[in-house]
Design an enzyme around this catalytic site. Structure first.
Site, PDB file in Angstrom:
ATOM      1  N   TRP A 181       0.993  -1.172  -0.163  1.00 17.32           N
ATOM      2  CA  TRP A 181       0.022   0.360   0.413  1.00 17.32           C
ATOM      3  C   TRP A 181       1.178   0.973  -0.143  1.00 17.32           C
ATOM      4  O   TRP A 181       1.462   1.074   0.434  1.00 17.32           O
ATOM      5  CB  TRP A 181      -0.725   0.049   1.159  1.00 17.32           C
ATOM      6  N   GLU A 222      -3.252  -3.264  -1.937  1.00 13.41           N
ATOM      7  CA  GLU A 222      -4.624  -2.477  -1.358  1.00 13.41           C
ATOM      8  C   GLU A 222      -4.974  -1.371  -1.647  1.00 13.41           C
ATOM      9  O   GLU A 222      -3.484  -0.242  -2.159  1.00 13.41           O
ATOM     10  CB  GLU A 222      -4.067  -2.491  -0.516  1.00 13.41           C
ATOM     11  N   LYS A 224      -6.355   2.338  -2.454  1.00 13.73           N
ATOM     12  CA  LYS A 224      -7.777   4.039  -1.176  1.00 13.73           C
ATOM     13  C   LYS A 224      -7.739   5.174  -2.139  1.00 13.73           C
ATOM     14  O   LYS A 224      -7.625   4.837  -3.060  1.00 13.73           O
ATOM     15  CB  LYS A 224      -6.383   3.842  -0.643  1.00 13.73           C
ATOM     16  N   ASP A 255      -9.796  -3.042   1.993  1.00 13.33           N
ATOM     17  CA  ASP A 255      -9.802  -2.002   3.262  1.00 13.33           C
ATOM     18  C   ASP A 255     -10.833  -1.655   3.338  1.00 13.33           C
ATOM     19  O   ASP A 255     -10.958  -1.021   2.606  1.00 13.33           O
ATOM     20  CB  ASP A 255      -8.326  -2.033   3.654  1.00 13.33           C
ATOM     21  N   HIS A 258     -11.544   2.373   2.912  1.00 18.34           N
ATOM     22  CA  HIS A 258     -11.183   2.775   1.625  1.00 18.34           C
ATOM     23  C   HIS A 258     -11.769   3.133  -0.084  1.00 18.34           C
ATOM     24  O   HIS A 258     -11.235   2.789  -0.836  1.00 18.34           O
ATOM     25  CB  HIS A 258      -9.771   1.916   1.505  1.00 18.34           C
ATOM     26  N   HIS A 282      -8.914  -6.216   4.685  1.00 12.76           N
ATOM     27  CA  HIS A 282      -8.453  -5.723   5.700  1.00 12.76           C
ATOM     28  C   HIS A 282      -9.036  -4.838   6.616  1.00 12.76           C
ATOM     29  O   HIS A 282     -10.261  -4.469   5.579  1.00 12.76           O
ATOM     30  CB  HIS A 282      -7.303  -4.235   5.504  1.00 12.76           C
ATOM     31  N   ASP A 290     -11.937   7.318   6.967  1.00 11.68           N
ATOM     32  CA  ASP A 290     -10.767   5.770   7.091  1.00 11.68           C
ATOM     33  C   ASP A 290     -10.076   6.083   8.758  1.00 11.68           C
ATOM     34  O   ASP A 290      -8.769   6.469   8.642  1.00 11.68           O
ATOM     35  CB  ASP A 290      -9.903   5.768   6.281  1.00 11.68           C
ATOM     36  N   ASP A 292      -9.897   3.695  11.010  1.00 12.40           N
ATOM     37  CA  ASP A 292      -9.422   3.428  11.943  1.00 12.40           C
ATOM     38  C   ASP A 292     -10.052   2.614  13.420  1.00 12.40           C
ATOM     39  O   ASP A 292      -8.738   2.249  14.447  1.00 12.40           O
ATOM     40  CB  ASP A 292      -8.166   2.809  11.621  1.00 12.40           C
ATOM     41  N   ASP A 322      -6.545  -4.245  10.321  1.00  8.70           N
ATOM     42  CA  ASP A 322      -6.459  -3.506  10.588  1.00  8.70           C
ATOM     43  C   ASP A 322      -6.906  -2.094  11.121  1.00  8.70           C
ATOM     44  O   ASP A 322      -8.046  -1.483  10.354  1.00  8.70           O
ATOM     45  CB  ASP A 322      -5.759  -2.764   8.835  1.00  8.70           C
TER      46      ASP A 322
END
Ligand code: RNT
Ligand code: ZN
Length: 415
Positions: A181, A222, A224, A255, A258, A282, A290, A292, A322
């Site tokens: 990524w 990955e 995004k 993910d 993303h 993820h 994003d 997280d 993640d």
């Protein structure tokens, strides 16, 4: 005999589910746990500033500041989730000897030797990530940079990581997922979107061009849609990643933080599986962006798990967590996310997918709606309690006490 479990077993039997078989199956599912929740994505090879348009917020005490502390915290977290695990490392977690340091393009397997020993002792495989952020050469673009010196530096980093991932697989005997990524992108409307994307593709070709054993390393890419300070364009967009992985035979990584907020990864899994032999995920939670946040047992988490299980392809899907939250106890954050995703998988395994699919195909829309809703009140919690018991991990009621004891005895003493 566990009365609640026996009742649950009967209930699930009535819809054709064998709970004992589910307990066995769930145990075998490996979840890759990200080392970076333990230290706010700082790592050990740089001065500590996180870059790349991602951000950890919060100031909860007890962050791991050394490999030893991080390993102890990882051990604690893994001991509180039943079932198989892998360790997910970033290149920035290289461990150097006294007075030793090499830049990212010169990393060698030996810089990860303590991690290899750690994983082998615990019977775990190691997944890996080149770190294209938090570095002086990552202030602008990395693999898509027009500056040849910078671009080639990051190509060498990717190549070095490929070798290291191969080494992980050799030493542990378990294939390593190496995920690429890059944060490359633009805050404002770029004049040229094609140039950076061409250079990114070229760089990836150069990384993969050194050759690697595909049985040992699963290279994933990955995508995004944006990052902080990278709001207008990301070089590694979803379309870029899709085109690249399909033409080069590598594996897509999705993910769920993303994408645009109403775009659901759960809806993408079946399409990707139709055209890709393997898929990587993820699992995170995006709150507005994003961000997280710690994975909760929410609708999308359960829907992702449902798609994984219903596809019948769980062994083709590499599942990794993640997220990075520094506003709560970091060990609890790991454990809660691990247990939540495992619970989501359990609920999915306790769902009679074929029965529901038949209703859908027969056009029984009312029956389908009502059955899906009815299943929500089935006693999966009793099956989960039984699962924790057979795995010898603490129950829902007990695991937090373990973490809090660890906080008092270890984390708070870190100062
Ligand atoms: C960033 C990506 C990436 C990172 C880790 C630390 O948005 O999700 O996977 O979170 O590499
Ligand atoms: Zn990610």
């Amino acid at each position: 005999m566990n009365a609640a479990y026996e009742l649950a077993k009967e209930k699930y039997k009535s819809v054709g589910i064998d709970t004992d078989a589910v307990l066995e199956r769930l145990r075998r599912v490996g979840i890759s746990m990200h080392c970076w929740q333990g230290d706010d994505v700082i790592g050990f090879d740089n001065d500590g500033a996180l870059s790349g348009g991602i951000q950890t917020t919060g100031n909860y005490p007890g962050r791991a500041r050394s490999p030893k502390e991080l390993m102890a915290d990882i051990d604690k977290a893994l001991s509180l989730d039943g079932g198989a695990h892998k360790l997910n490392l970033h290149a920035s977690y290289a461990i150097f000897g006294e007075g030793e340091w090499v830049d990212r393009d010169a990393l060698l397997p030996e810089h990860f030797e303590p991690w290899v020993e750690f994983a082998i002792e615990r019977g775990m495989g190691i997944d890996f990530n080149p770190t294209f952020f938090s570095h002086p050469k990552a202030e602008g673009l990395t693999l898509s940079s027009p500056d040849e010196e910078i671009r080639s530096f990051w190509v060498r980093h990717g190549q070095a990581c490929l070798r290291i991932a191969e080494y992980f697989a050799e030493r542990t005997g378990i294939p390593s997922v190496m995920n690429i990524w890059i944060p490359d992108g633009f805050k404002d409307i770029p004049a040229d979107r094609l140039g950076p994307r061409k250079r990114f593709a070229k760089s990836l070709d150069e990384i993969l061009g050194i050759g690697y054993d595909k049985e040992k390393v699963l290279v994933t890419l990955e995508s995004k849609v944006f990052g902080i300070g990278l709001e207008s364009c990301t070089v590694g967009s979803a379309e870029f990643a899709m085109g690249y992985m399909l033409t080069r035979g590598i594996v897509p990584l999705m993910d769920n933080g993303h994408y645009h907020p109403t775009e659901m990864v759960s809806d993408k899994i079946s399409s990707m599986l139709l055209f890709c032999p393997k898929l990587a995920l993820h699992v995170t939670r995006a709150v507005r962006w994003d961000s997280d946040h710690v994975v909760r047992l929410d609708d999308e988490t359960m829907e992702i798990a449902k798609e994984i299980v219903a596809s019948g392809r769980i062994d083709d899907i590499a599942i990794a967590l993640d997220y990075f939250d520094a506003s709560v106890n970091r060990v609890a954050a790991w454990v809660q996310g691990l247990r939540n995703f495992r619970k989501a998988l359990l609920i999915a395994m306790l769902t009679p997918h074929e029965l529901l699919a038949e209703m859908q195909d027969r056009g029984e829309t009312t029956e389908l709606l009502v059955t899906q809703e009815r299943l929500k009140s089935y006693p999966w919690g009793a099956v989960w309690d039984k699962y924790c018991e057979v795995c010898s991990v603490p129950s829902e009621e007990d695991w937090l006490c373990e973490v809090m004891r660890y906080e008092r005895e270890v984390l708070l003493k870190r100062g």
